[in-house]
Design an enzyme around this catalytic site. Sequence first.
Site, PDB file in Angstrom:
ATOM      1  N   ASP A 112      76.545  36.317   6.011  1.00 25.26           N
ATOM      2  CA  ASP A 112      75.136  36.040   6.336  1.00 25.26           C
ATOM      3  C   ASP A 112      74.648  36.801   7.575  1.00 25.26           C
ATOM      4  O   ASP A 112      73.452  36.976   7.757  1.00 25.26           O
ATOM      5  CB  ASP A 112      74.931  34.533   6.559  1.00 25.26           C
ATOM      6  CG  ASP A 112      75.301  33.716   5.331  1.00 25.26           C
ATOM      7  OD1 ASP A 112      75.393  34.306   4.233  1.00 25.26           O
ATOM      8  OD2 ASP A 112      75.522  32.500   5.465  1.00 25.26           O
ATOM      9  N   GLY A 158      82.500  29.716   4.361  1.00 26.27           N
ATOM     10  CA  GLY A 158      82.422  30.761   3.336  1.00 26.27           C
ATOM     11  C   GLY A 158      83.371  31.903   3.663  1.00 26.27           C
ATOM     12  O   GLY A 158      83.384  32.400   4.787  1.00 26.27           O
ATOM     13  N   ARG A 164      71.933  32.664   3.125  1.00 25.08           N
ATOM     14  CA  ARG A 164      71.403  31.366   3.565  1.00 25.08           C
ATOM     15  C   ARG A 164      69.971  31.550   4.073  1.00 25.08           C
ATOM     16  O   ARG A 164      69.179  32.124   3.359  1.00 25.08           O
ATOM     17  CB  ARG A 164      72.305  30.780   4.648  1.00 25.08           C
ATOM     18  CG  ARG A 164      72.801  29.402   4.334  1.00 25.08           C
ATOM     19  CD  ARG A 164      73.718  28.907   5.418  1.00 25.08           C
ATOM     20  NE  ARG A 164      75.083  28.889   4.944  1.00 25.08           N
ATOM     21  CZ  ARG A 164      75.590  27.966   4.142  1.00 25.08           C
ATOM     22  NH1 ARG A 164      74.851  26.959   3.736  1.00 25.08           N
ATOM     23  NH2 ARG A 164      76.841  28.024   3.736  1.00 25.08           N
ATOM     24  N   ASP A 191      79.131  29.629  12.711  1.00 30.17           N
ATOM     25  CA  ASP A 191      78.904  28.799  13.899  1.00 30.17           C
ATOM     26  C   ASP A 191      79.225  27.320  13.664  1.00 30.17           C
ATOM     27  O   ASP A 191      79.615  26.611  14.599  1.00 30.17           O
ATOM     28  CB  ASP A 191      77.495  28.999  14.479  1.00 30.17           C
ATOM     29  CG  ASP A 191      76.408  28.919  13.434  1.00 30.17           C
ATOM     30  OD1 ASP A 191      76.721  28.635  12.255  1.00 30.17           O
ATOM     31  OD2 ASP A 191      75.231  29.130  13.791  1.00 30.17           O
ATOM     32  N   ARG A 202      85.235  23.806   3.397  1.00 30.02           N
ATOM     33  CA  ARG A 202      84.149  23.273   4.225  1.00 30.02           C
ATOM     34  C   ARG A 202      84.509  21.801   4.407  1.00 30.02           C
ATOM     35  O   ARG A 202      84.527  21.056   3.439  1.00 30.02           O
ATOM     36  CB  ARG A 202      82.797  23.405   3.521  1.00 30.02           C
ATOM     37  CG  ARG A 202      82.413  24.861   3.190  1.00 30.02           C
ATOM     38  CD  ARG A 202      80.969  24.912   2.732  1.00 30.02           C
ATOM     39  NE  ARG A 202      80.628  26.159   2.064  1.00 30.02           N
ATOM     40  CZ  ARG A 202      80.280  27.289   2.689  1.00 30.02           C
ATOM     41  NH1 ARG A 202      80.262  27.326   4.004  1.00 30.02           N
ATOM     42  NH2 ARG A 202      79.950  28.365   2.000  1.00 30.02           N
ATOM     43  N   THR A 229      81.130  35.956   8.516  1.00 26.56           N
ATOM     44  CA  THR A 229      80.247  35.431   7.471  1.00 26.56           C
ATOM     45  C   THR A 229      79.364  36.563   6.972  1.00 26.56           C
ATOM     46  O   THR A 229      78.837  37.337   7.785  1.00 26.56           O
ATOM     47  CB  THR A 229      79.350  34.277   7.949  1.00 26.56           C
ATOM     48  OG1 THR A 229      78.292  34.080   6.992  1.00 26.56           O
ATOM     49  CG2 THR A 229      78.711  34.516   9.309  1.00 26.56           C
ATOM     50  N   ASP A 288      74.397  35.810  10.586  1.00 27.89           N
ATOM     51  CA  ASP A 288      73.365  34.930  11.163  1.00 27.89           C
ATOM     52  C   ASP A 288      73.841  34.201  12.421  1.00 27.89           C
ATOM     53  O   ASP A 288      73.316  33.142  12.759  1.00 27.89           O
ATOM     54  CB  ASP A 288      72.919  33.904  10.104  1.00 27.89           C
ATOM     55  CG  ASP A 288      74.058  32.996   9.658  1.00 27.89           C
ATOM     56  OD1 ASP A 288      75.228  33.280   9.997  1.00 27.89           O
ATOM     57  OD2 ASP A 288      73.784  32.004   8.971  1.00 27.89           O
TER      58      ASP A 288
HETATM   59  O1  F6P Z   1      77.539  31.262   4.273  1.00 32.76           O
HETATM   60  C1  F6P Z   1      78.002  32.122   3.274  1.00 32.76           C
HETATM   61  C2  F6P Z   1      77.354  31.797   1.950  1.00 32.76           C
HETATM   62  O2  F6P Z   1      77.877  32.703   0.994  1.00 32.76           O
HETATM   63  C3  F6P Z   1      75.831  31.813   1.924  1.00 32.76           C
HETATM   64  O3  F6P Z   1      75.294  33.103   1.876  1.00 32.76           O
HETATM   65  C4  F6P Z   1      75.561  30.994   0.706  1.00 32.76           C
HETATM   66  O4  F6P Z   1      74.279  30.389   0.763  1.00 32.76           O
HETATM   67  C5  F6P Z   1      76.649  29.948   0.745  1.00 32.76           C
HETATM   68  O5  F6P Z   1      77.695  30.485   1.549  1.00 32.76           O
HETATM   69  C6  F6P Z   1      77.214  29.589  -0.591  1.00 32.76           C
HETATM   70  O6  F6P Z   1      78.155  28.584  -0.381  1.00 32.76           O
HETATM   71  P1  F6P Z   1      79.218  28.111  -1.475  1.00 32.76           P
HETATM   72  O7  F6P Z   1      80.270  29.161  -1.580  1.00 32.76           O
HETATM   73  O8  F6P Z   1      79.737  26.841  -0.925  1.00 32.76           O
HETATM   74  O9  F6P Z   1      78.464  27.967  -2.757  1.00 32.76           O
END
Ligand code: F6P
Length: 321
Positions: free
Chosen positions: A127, A10, A171, A102, A71, A125, A129
Amino acid sequence: MSIAILTSGGDCAGMNPAIKHFVDYCFYNNVQPYFIYDGLEGLIDGNIRKAVHEDVAGIMHEGGTKIRSSRSKRFFEYAYREQAYNNLKEHGIDKLVILGGDGSFRALDQFYKDFGVQFVGVPATIDNDIFGTDYCLGVDTALNMIRSATDAIRDTSASFRRGCVVETMGRDCGYLALVSAITCGAEVCIIPELPYDLENLGKKLKSQLRHGRRYIVCIVAEGTKQTQNIVNWLEHDVGIETRATILGHTQRGGNPTVHDRLMAIEFVTNAVDTLLSNASHDGLVVVYKNAKFEFVTIDYVNSNKYQIKAHLTKLAKSMVE
Ligand code: F6P
């Protein structure tokens, strides 16, 4: 020596200042900087190019990542990692800086174990986290995006005597929701880390509504999957018309705040300095812990789950019971 930078997973605000500083700082140190575009997918596909100053001119204030992200599922397979390694060899790249979470660090750790390519990870990130660091790049900008949206939503809620449920990303981690609830003056905060008592909260809010309260702000972390339940509870049990707003990817973009720009520069300076020091080491992550930058191993980052500090969760007591 040649060092390449990539952004993975992300994206978040702060990545562009980090990329800009990476290029400037490498040139300052007489090192050739490289870009790996499209994260680990680009590493596999050889989407690699020498960086020049012009690439990073005027990107300090931009959200997102100029070198894009992905990803990657393919990177889990040895054959693709080998292809990635051959791409690096072809360009004469010795070392890597990776901005991500991570999962991205684990992927590069496996790469290091396979082929010995040294790297330093920068926690990036929204998050917040990642175990071992108090701060991940992008969090401050995301919090400010949430603040600005919630302030606006509160305005319209008050005009109508409505409840609003604002769902934040994160998340499984409730950090964004918790800090937003505290700093936006929310009445209710629902995060995975804290139990909540809707019966008691409902009693308090009903009484406040009887005494003139005009709106109710609830911040809900996506990880709880409770957004719709909280809307139903407000409408049916508390008795206030309610709208939900899922902030979604707005939280990942926007101009990086001053804090994120400075953190980007400090994280990258530490990462590059370590790679230049020539000391041999396994994959490392630069972390910001107790107001200091330090380095920890990938194993350390993976050894535990990030926990929100107790002094912060304590501040939300009146919003959960
Ligand atoms: O890890 C960052 C994040 O934005 C999370 O908060 C969220 O759940 C996820 O990525 C969303 O992923 P994507 O952009 O693949 O929809």
